[in-house]
Design a protein around this motif. Structure first.
Motif, PDB file in Angstrom:
ATOM      1  N   ASN A  61       0.778  -1.222   0.000  1.00 56.81           N
ATOM      2  CA  ASN A  61       0.000   0.000   0.000  1.00 56.81           C
ATOM      3  C   ASN A  61       0.818   1.284   0.000  1.00 56.81           C
ATOM      4  OD1 ASN A  61       0.863  -0.641   2.550  1.00 56.81           O
ATOM      5  ND2 ASN A  61      -1.132  -0.455   3.525  1.00 56.81           N
ATOM      6  N   ASP A  62       1.950   1.275   0.612  1.00 60.68           N
ATOM      7  CA  ASP A  62       2.795   2.467   0.688  1.00 60.68           C
ATOM      8  C   ASP A  62       4.212   2.131   0.242  1.00 60.68           C
ATOM      9  OD1 ASP A  62       1.481   4.760   1.390  1.00 60.68           O
ATOM     10  OD2 ASP A  62       1.625   4.427   3.543  1.00 60.68           O
ATOM     11  N   SER A  63       4.333   1.470  -0.896  1.00 60.13           N
ATOM     12  CA  SER A  63       5.658   1.008  -1.323  1.00 60.13           C
ATOM     13  C   SER A  63       6.626   2.162  -1.524  1.00 60.13           C
ATOM     14  CB  SER A  63       5.553   0.148  -2.572  1.00 60.13           C
ATOM     15  OG  SER A  63       4.921   0.848  -3.607  1.00 60.13           O
ATOM     16  N   ALA A  64       6.140   3.353  -1.846  1.00 60.02           N
ATOM     17  CA  ALA A  64       7.027   4.505  -1.999  1.00 60.02           C
ATOM     18  C   ALA A  64       7.708   4.847  -0.675  1.00 60.02           C
ATOM     19  CB  ALA A  64       6.252   5.704  -2.526  1.00 60.02           C
ATOM     20  N   LYS A  65       7.030   4.583   0.421  1.00 59.17           N
ATOM     21  CA  LYS A  65       7.591   4.823   1.756  1.00 59.17           C
ATOM     22  C   LYS A  65       8.292   3.579   2.296  1.00 59.17           C
ATOM     23  CE  LYS A  65       4.054   8.115   3.185  1.00 59.17           C
ATOM     24  NZ  LYS A  65       2.984   8.355   4.155  1.00 59.17           N
ATOM     25  N   GLY A  66       8.266   2.504   1.534  1.00 60.94           N
ATOM     26  CA  GLY A  66       8.866   1.251   1.981  1.00 60.94           C
ATOM     27  C   GLY A  66       7.975   0.462   2.923  1.00 60.94           C
ATOM     28  N   CYS A  67       6.682   0.746   2.911  1.00 59.07           N
ATOM     29  CA  CYS A  67       5.735   0.082   3.810  1.00 59.07           C
ATOM     30  C   CYS A  67       4.925  -0.967   3.064  1.00 59.07           C
ATOM     31  CB  CYS A  67       4.752   1.096   4.390  1.00 59.07           C
ATOM     32  SG  CYS A  67       5.518   2.412   5.316  1.00 59.07           S
ATOM     33  N   HIS A  68       4.520  -1.972   3.797  1.00 64.77           N
ATOM     34  CA  HIS A  68       3.592  -2.959   3.261  1.00 64.77           C
ATOM     35  C   HIS A  68       2.834  -3.594   4.428  1.00 64.77           C
ATOM     36  CE1 HIS A  68       7.439  -4.976   3.979  1.00 64.77           C
ATOM     37  NE2 HIS A  68       6.774  -6.099   4.160  1.00 64.77           N
ATOM     38  N   SER A  69       1.660  -4.123   4.127  1.00 66.18           N
ATOM     39  CA  SER A  69       0.829  -4.789   5.124  1.00 66.18           C
ATOM     40  C   SER A  69       0.868  -6.280   4.835  1.00 66.18           C
ATOM     41  CB  SER A  69      -0.609  -4.266   5.044  1.00 66.18           C
ATOM     42  OG  SER A  69      -0.631  -2.885   5.295  1.00 66.18           O
ATOM     43  N   GLY A  71       0.159 -10.591   6.115  1.00 62.81           N
ATOM     44  CA  GLY A  71      -0.456 -11.645   6.896  1.00 62.81           C
ATOM     45  C   GLY A  71      -1.956 -11.550   7.062  1.00 62.81           C
ATOM     46  N   LEU A  72      -2.473 -12.388   7.945  1.00 63.41           N
ATOM     47  CA  LEU A  72      -3.914 -12.486   8.177  1.00 63.41           C
ATOM     48  C   LEU A  72      -4.555 -11.160   8.528  1.00 63.41           C
ATOM     49  CD1 LEU A  72      -4.416 -15.683  10.373  1.00 63.41           C
ATOM     50  CD2 LEU A  72      -5.222 -15.316   8.047  1.00 63.41           C
ATOM     51  N   VAL A  73      -3.896 -10.382   9.364  1.00 67.63           N
ATOM     52  CA  VAL A  73      -4.501  -9.143   9.845  1.00 67.63           C
ATOM     53  C   VAL A  73      -3.848  -7.905   9.233  1.00 67.63           C
ATOM     54  CG1 VAL A  73      -5.286 -10.247  11.959  1.00 67.63           C
ATOM     55  CG2 VAL A  73      -3.138  -9.003  11.980  1.00 67.63           C
ATOM     56  N   GLN A  74      -2.999  -8.125   8.219  1.00 68.05           N
ATOM     57  CA  GLN A  74      -2.371  -7.032   7.474  1.00 68.05           C
ATOM     58  C   GLN A  74      -1.654  -6.052   8.399  1.00 68.05           C
ATOM     59  OE1 GLN A  74      -2.551  -6.727   3.594  1.00 68.05           O
ATOM     60  NE2 GLN A  74      -2.282  -8.726   4.549  1.00 68.05           N
ATOM     61  N   ILE A  75      -0.693  -6.571   9.151  1.00 60.79           N
ATOM     62  CA  ILE A  75       0.113  -5.754  10.051  1.00 60.79           C
ATOM     63  C   ILE A  75       1.016  -4.868   9.201  1.00 60.79           C
ATOM     64  CG2 ILE A  75       1.801  -5.754  11.908  1.00 60.79           C
ATOM     65  CD1 ILE A  75       0.730  -8.581  12.648  1.00 60.79           C
ATOM     66  N   ARG A  76       0.885  -3.571   9.357  1.00 62.36           N
ATOM     67  CA  ARG A  76       1.595  -2.595   8.516  1.00 62.36           C
ATOM     68  C   ARG A  76       3.024  -2.416   9.014  1.00 62.36           C
ATOM     69  NH1 ARG A  76       1.644   3.202   7.626  1.00 62.36           N
ATOM     70  NH2 ARG A  76       1.699   3.546   5.369  1.00 62.36           N
ATOM     71  N   SER A  77       3.974  -2.605   8.119  1.00 59.55           N
ATOM     72  CA  SER A  77       5.390  -2.585   8.483  1.00 59.55           C
ATOM     73  C   SER A  77       5.857  -1.236   9.023  1.00 59.55           C
ATOM     74  CB  SER A  77       6.253  -3.001   7.287  1.00 59.55           C
ATOM     75  OG  SER A  77       6.070  -2.096   6.212  1.00 59.55           O
ATOM     76  N   CYS A  78       5.284  -0.148   8.569  1.00 62.16           N
ATOM     77  CA  CYS A  78       5.702   1.169   9.048  1.00 62.16           C
ATOM     78  C   CYS A  78       5.083   1.532  10.395  1.00 62.16           C
ATOM     79  CB  CYS A  78       5.355   2.252   8.023  1.00 62.16           C
ATOM     80  SG  CYS A  78       6.399   2.184   6.561  1.00 62.16           S
ATOM     81  N   ASN A  79       4.052   0.829  10.805  1.00 64.99           N
ATOM     82  CA  ASN A  79       3.373   1.153  12.060  1.00 64.99           C
ATOM     83  C   ASN A  79       3.761   0.255  13.221  1.00 64.99           C
ATOM     84  OD1 ASN A  79       2.009   2.597  10.094  1.00 64.99           O
ATOM     85  ND2 ASN A  79       0.038   2.389  11.070  1.00 64.99           N
ATOM     86  N   HIS A  80       4.243  -0.951  12.928  1.00 65.52           N
ATOM     87  CA  HIS A  80       4.495  -1.921  13.989  1.00 65.52           C
ATOM     88  C   HIS A  80       5.855  -2.584  13.785  1.00 65.52           C
ATOM     89  CE1 HIS A  80       0.305  -1.500  15.108  1.00 65.52           C
ATOM     90  NE2 HIS A  80      -0.010  -1.663  13.841  1.00 65.52           N
ATOM     91  N   LYS A  81       6.570  -2.770  14.874  1.00 65.63           N
ATOM     92  CA  LYS A  81       7.870  -3.441  14.830  1.00 65.63           C
ATOM     93  C   LYS A  81       7.646  -4.947  14.862  1.00 65.63           C
ATOM     94  CE  LYS A  81      10.325   0.385  16.759  1.00 65.63           C
ATOM     95  NZ  LYS A  81      11.112   0.953  17.800  1.00 65.63           N
ATOM     96  N   THR A  82       7.145  -5.443  13.755  1.00 62.73           N
ATOM     97  CA  THR A  82       6.835  -6.857  13.601  1.00 62.73           C
ATOM     98  C   THR A  82       7.599  -7.362  12.389  1.00 62.73           C
ATOM     99  OG1 THR A  82       4.625  -6.515  14.517  1.00 62.73           O
ATOM    100  CG2 THR A  82       4.955  -8.490  13.215  1.00 62.73           C
ATOM    101  N   THR A  83       8.309  -8.458  12.543  1.00 59.69           N
ATOM    102  CA  THR A  83       9.051  -9.020  11.420  1.00 59.69           C
ATOM    103  C   THR A  83       8.090  -9.660  10.425  1.00 59.69           C
ATOM    104  OG1 THR A  83       9.312 -11.206  12.410  1.00 59.69           O
ATOM    105  CG2 THR A  83      10.999  -9.541  12.959  1.00 59.69           C
TER     106      THR A  83
END
Length: 107
Positions: A61-69, A71-83
């Motif tokens: 969704n935000d590949s320009a910022k290097g973000c993506h959601s 898994g099952l619950v679409q954990i957003r990489s830029c919002n959560h420190k989840t591998t």
């Protein structure tokens, strides 16, 4: 309830990601966490809307910022420190959602 959870852990850890199994597991974990009926429904609704119970779902969704959601619950990489490994793990994702159910509009 522990034997039931152990059954789900074994099945999911062995790679069984059948949507019905994942749904049932989410219900059991939600009940074990003491969520209200409304919160339990919100857990299932969120998983259905975010990934249709597909633990491999990804949204760039935000590949320009290097973000993506992920898994099952679409954990957003830029919002959560989840591998990625955690985000794509159905057990982790469902428990992440349960712990954050009151904040799930801010993914």
């Amino acid at each position: 309830m522990l034997p039931i959870l152990l059954f789900y852990y074994a099945q999911i850890s062995a790679g069984n990601h059948d949507p019905v199994l994942l749904r049932d597991y989410a219900v059991v974990e939600s009940k074990m966490a003491g969520l209200s009926i409304e919160q339990q429904d919100k857990v299932l609704y969120t998983i259905e809307k975010e990934s249709k119970f597909n633990p491999k779902a990804i949204n760039r969704n935000d590949s320009a910022k290097g973000c993506h959601s992920r898994g099952l619950v679409q954990i957003r990489s830029c919002n959560h420190k989840t591998t990625d490994q955690e985000a794509y793990n159905p057990i982790y994702s469902i428990n992440f959602l349960i712990k954050n159910i009151d904040k799930c509009n801010t993914w």
